[in-house]
Design a protein around this motif. Sequence first.
Motif, PDB file in Angstrom:
ATOM      1  N   UNK A 176       0.739  -1.149   0.177  1.00 48.35           N
ATOM      2  CA  UNK A 176      -0.026  -0.094   0.170  1.00 48.35           C
ATOM      3  C   UNK A 176       0.979   1.255   0.019  1.00 48.35           C
ATOM      4  N   UNK A 177       0.449   2.153  -0.999  1.00 50.22           N
ATOM      5  CA  UNK A 177       1.439   3.348  -1.264  1.00 50.22           C
ATOM      6  C   UNK A 177       0.508   4.550  -0.921  1.00 50.22           C
ATOM      7  N   UNK A 178       0.869   5.521  -0.104  1.00 50.21           N
ATOM      8  CA  UNK A 178       0.005   6.697  -0.096  1.00 50.21           C
ATOM      9  C   UNK A 178       0.817   7.674  -1.170  1.00 50.21           C
ATOM     10  N   UNK A 179       0.182   8.146  -1.911  1.00 49.06           N
ATOM     11  CA  UNK A 179       0.488   9.224  -3.045  1.00 49.06           C
ATOM     12  C   UNK A 179       0.060  10.610  -2.911  1.00 49.06           C
ATOM     13  N   UNK A 180       0.848  11.845  -2.933  1.00 52.11           N
ATOM     14  CA  UNK A 180       0.287  12.982  -2.788  1.00 52.11           C
ATOM     15  C   UNK A 180      -0.307  13.192  -4.153  1.00 52.11           C
ATOM     16  N   UNK A 181      -1.591  13.358  -4.257  1.00 58.68           N
ATOM     17  CA  UNK A 181      -2.258  13.630  -5.640  1.00 58.68           C
ATOM     18  C   UNK A 181      -2.133  15.158  -6.306  1.00 58.68           C
ATOM     19  N   UNK A 182      -1.781  15.957  -5.110  1.00 59.41           N
ATOM     20  CA  UNK A 182      -1.672  17.355  -5.576  1.00 59.41           C
ATOM     21  C   UNK A 182      -0.258  17.541  -6.484  1.00 59.41           C
ATOM     22  N   UNK A 183       0.807  16.856  -5.955  1.00 56.09           N
ATOM     23  CA  UNK A 183       2.132  16.932  -6.662  1.00 56.09           C
ATOM     24  C   UNK A 183       2.304  15.678  -7.836  1.00 56.09           C
ATOM     25  N   UNK A 184       1.542  14.616  -7.398  1.00 57.48           N
ATOM     26  CA  UNK A 184       1.656  13.400  -8.477  1.00 57.48           C
ATOM     27  C   UNK A 184       0.454  13.122  -8.844  1.00 57.48           C
ATOM     28  N   UNK A 185      -0.491  13.879  -9.924  1.00 56.33           N
ATOM     29  CA  UNK A 185      -1.751  13.328 -10.061  1.00 56.33           C
ATOM     30  C   UNK A 185      -1.915  12.012 -10.740  1.00 56.33           C
TER      31      UNK A 185
END
Lengths: 569, 569
Positions: free
Chosen positions: A125-134
């Motif tokens: 499971x990976x949490x991704x900053x969608x602002x920076x990495x849409x």
Amino acid sequence: MKKIILPLTKGDATPRVRECLKKCSRDSVIVLESGEYHFWPDEASEHYCFISNNQHGLRRIAFPLFDQHKLTIEGNGARLIFHGEIIPFFAENCADIVIRNLAVDWVRPFYSQGQVVAADAGGVDVRIDRERYPYRVDNGRIVFVGEGWESPLTEGVFAFDAQTRAPAYLSGDSLGLGFPPAIDVEAVDEHTVRLLASFPVLPSSGDYLVFRHYKRNCPAIALSRSQRVLLEDVTLHHAGAMGVIAQFCEDVILRRCRVTPSGQRVFSVAADASHFVNCRGRIRLEDCLFENQLDDACNVHGINSRIRKVLDARTVLTERVHHEQHGVEIGLPGDRVVFADNTTLLSYADNEIAAVEAVNARFALVRLSRALPLSLVPGHVMDNTSWTADFTARGCTARRNRARSFLISTPGRVVLEDNDIAAPGSAIKISGDANYWFESGAVRDVLIRGNRFGDCCFGAEPWGRSVISIDPEIEECHLGQPRFHRNIRIVDNSFATFDPSLLLARSVDGLTFSGNSIVRTTTYPSVSPDAPPVRLQGCDNVEIANNTLNGTPVEVTADACLPVEAIRS
Amino acid sequence: MKKIILPLTKGDATPRVRECLKKCSRDSVIVLESGEYHFWPDEASEHYCFISNNQHGLRRIAFPLFDQHKLTIEGNGARLIFHGEIIPFFAENCADIVIRNLAVDWVRPFYSQGQVVAADAGGVDVRIDRERYPYRVDNGRIVFVGEGWESPLTEGVFAFDAQTRAPAYLSGDSLGLGFPPAIDVEAVDEHTVRLLASFPVLPSSGDYLVFRHYKRNCPAIALSRSQRVLLEDVTLHHAGAMGVIAQFCEDVILRRCRVTPSGQRVFSVAADASHFVNCRGRIRLEDCLFENQLDDACNVHGINSRIRKVLDARTVLTERVHHEQHGVEIGLPGDRVVFADNTTLLSYADNEIAAVEAVNARFALVRLSRALPLSLVPGHVMDNTSWTADFTARGCTARRNRARSFLISTPGRVVLEDNDIAAPGSAIKISGDANYWFESGAVRDVLIRGNRFGDCCFGAEPWGRSVISIDPEIEECHLGQPRFHRNIRIVDNSFATFDPSLLLARSVDGLTFSGNSIVRTTTYPSVSPDAPPVRLQGCDNVEIANNTLNGTPVEVTADACLPVEAIRS
């Protein structure tokens, strides 16, 4: 000297660069203001770029430098921010070019990162900053979204340790899977995805995962057929391919250049920090920093062209085999070439190019000045030895990147001195092959002196298990055979690494390992605690002397007749 | 005249063609032997091709004709069989070129077909001959495999009726789904796949499904900036794009050319059979057959470039908007251009090109000779009217293809005479738009005489519901406004079709529909039994007279003031 100001106004600076370049005459300087310029591909110049070891294609270019002579781009500390698919600098048929004192970055990089929140046998499971990495999850695949591009994950994921910000211990490409054609994904919540695979090497919670989901389309600085290029105080935070790639260039200097991530990123450029193909004259890296790029720090080599057909006594059809070498020139009339057997790599005849006719990006008809050797058969290779360089790296730091640091394949004079090197693979690799990468260049004169090697070889096994790895892709090395490499001196360095293996060498005539001080660290658990410090195969005229371990003189021994398989693992 | 034989030997003929072309001087003939030649892309010449209405890219070419003058390729009935991604003929900057008496085909076409074995609300089962159309099912998608290429299904499936071998009645693109990004698939047995979708139009058992799974990369014959080209007795069984595409050419004749499937295929070329963009002089199609191609039989048009910026009183930044028009030239100094409002399409000023500077494939800086009109704003369009052609189609047969037959947009003299035309869409479409396709060319002189129109408009609605459709993409037509098209005479034709709608016309000044004999057939159930034979909107100077229905004089009436919505549906 003509001085041309690139005004710092809002909006797309790309058309203003074009205007500046039109005003350039011989001996000009384009002066940037200290501040932030933005560049989009829309109105950028376009050129079909065959860039070795990157993807060829029709590319937009922010600074298209064609046939420029005596041109300086004085950055004055400006930050150049790029948006979408665009190559910042491409120079072809130029001479006396200086690019100085500027930084290159992208708002939305071509790669993405996230942080591991959980990992088990079924996935990560990976949490991704969608602002920076849409991104979006689409039909069980993660599709990353950029400015003008979208890309599904296809080119690997890489784990970085949150503390060291280097590749995680023993974690190789795609957490041990290598490069699968795809990885299934499911959305866990709005900011978290689960990668559905049984990864052989599970990351730890908190590790960063870097998603490489873009081809090598947009290097930061690409140089072709140019002379005397100086890159000084240039910082590359990112690029959608290599940092600096030069081919068929002469005399290239990188001085105080820095390849380093910006902000919270653990990755800088997407492939090698610097790469030199069939360059000549001198290549010098001085006081540079290469960190967190997703491939090696530096690679210097030529290209072996494969012989596809022998058409007559003086004409061959040659092939650029690896797709990232397609379209790279073969050479010029008058260039010296040598022919080699692709199994031994040993050259057995030389000749001179009389004419080259490119058939397409892959094949070329090459007419030689003299009759071809009778032993020449399809499968053998041809190497252009008129385009080989002396190479110096001095005062550089290389660390925290995926794979290796310095890959050196050139017959010129090589000096690596006073560098700080720590790589998850080998710090220095001297190879050569004629069957897969087709990267040529047996060495003749290499001095590795006064460098400080830190912890190396803590990553995936294919990246190397010896700090210095001299491993030409030769099937077998027998006694009495000529050796592929020559004259390599590894002297007065310090090695402070966690694993015992310092040097692997195959097929070298003239090898010195002396005056080195060795310290064993405890940074990582040892991978091969019983490995000998030095392993040799098929080497002649070897001198190993005056080395110390933890300050005490030590007799470093080497087995000179290990079987091939033992050596290569 | 120099005669050069292309020897008929085994293996790849591509290098032998290159040798022949090297021997060509002005006034040469390359003579083929009667037999089968094979061509592979490996050793083919390469060129970056910007081919309008096809995909631009780096292409391999079997017959690369650059700067050839007075060259004839005499086929003597030879069959040219291609393998993989290669363009058979590409000519640029040529004059007086004849290609004669040969056939073009691929062993493994770029598209595939199967036969429906079952269809229900949940999907369609299709049996595919894997010998002819190799494929695999991979992660729920069908991936077709060719010679050197693989392709997932993305570009639509099309149903063909097994009896008529034409598109199935009322079955549009992807059985009514249009062009979904993907269609899920599962393997039913070794030779059968099930397409998992709720298709709005279910095919019948026995119908053929054609899978279009390849971009428009490899047209059969592409002509650019060339004069006086004759294609005579040339048969195109297949191509991975259009059959014949010419741009910025002058005087092109197709005589007894045939676009027709080979073997058991129901498809021939992958897009338009013939297509002419910004050509001038005369275009003539004589006694040609165009059948089973996956798009229109013929399209003649110019290109509207969109104004992106007005840079100064004489300079604009223009945009080739549609991606298939990228890289197509804007024009030459001295060319006349007109500017038009993109909503009315009506040109309001003319000017002359002084200079063109291409920025990239999409944008160009165009300097005009005289001051620009003050009303010119971004969004308006510029059309090059120096490159427009007279057009004649005589004695041709057009049938069984997807979409329409003749799309005519040129101000030159147009004659369509003595043709047999039956299309699942409109037989003749005269349009023009400046917002999506950007295909320009208001007509000024069109004669449609003595043609035999068979059953038309039995396919998808967007392909047309009137045999002749004159429908420029204008928002509204008001009384007293200037009209977009002019002077169209539809005389002495026979119409034998199943649906009543024969003519739709918008914004025409001068329209004659007379002397036509009309017969209603029973081939298909009527789609719009109450539709008027002629529908008009915004037309002036209309004459409708002397037409017969089933041999009896009939008063064909037209509503001259239908609301826009009613007309366009």
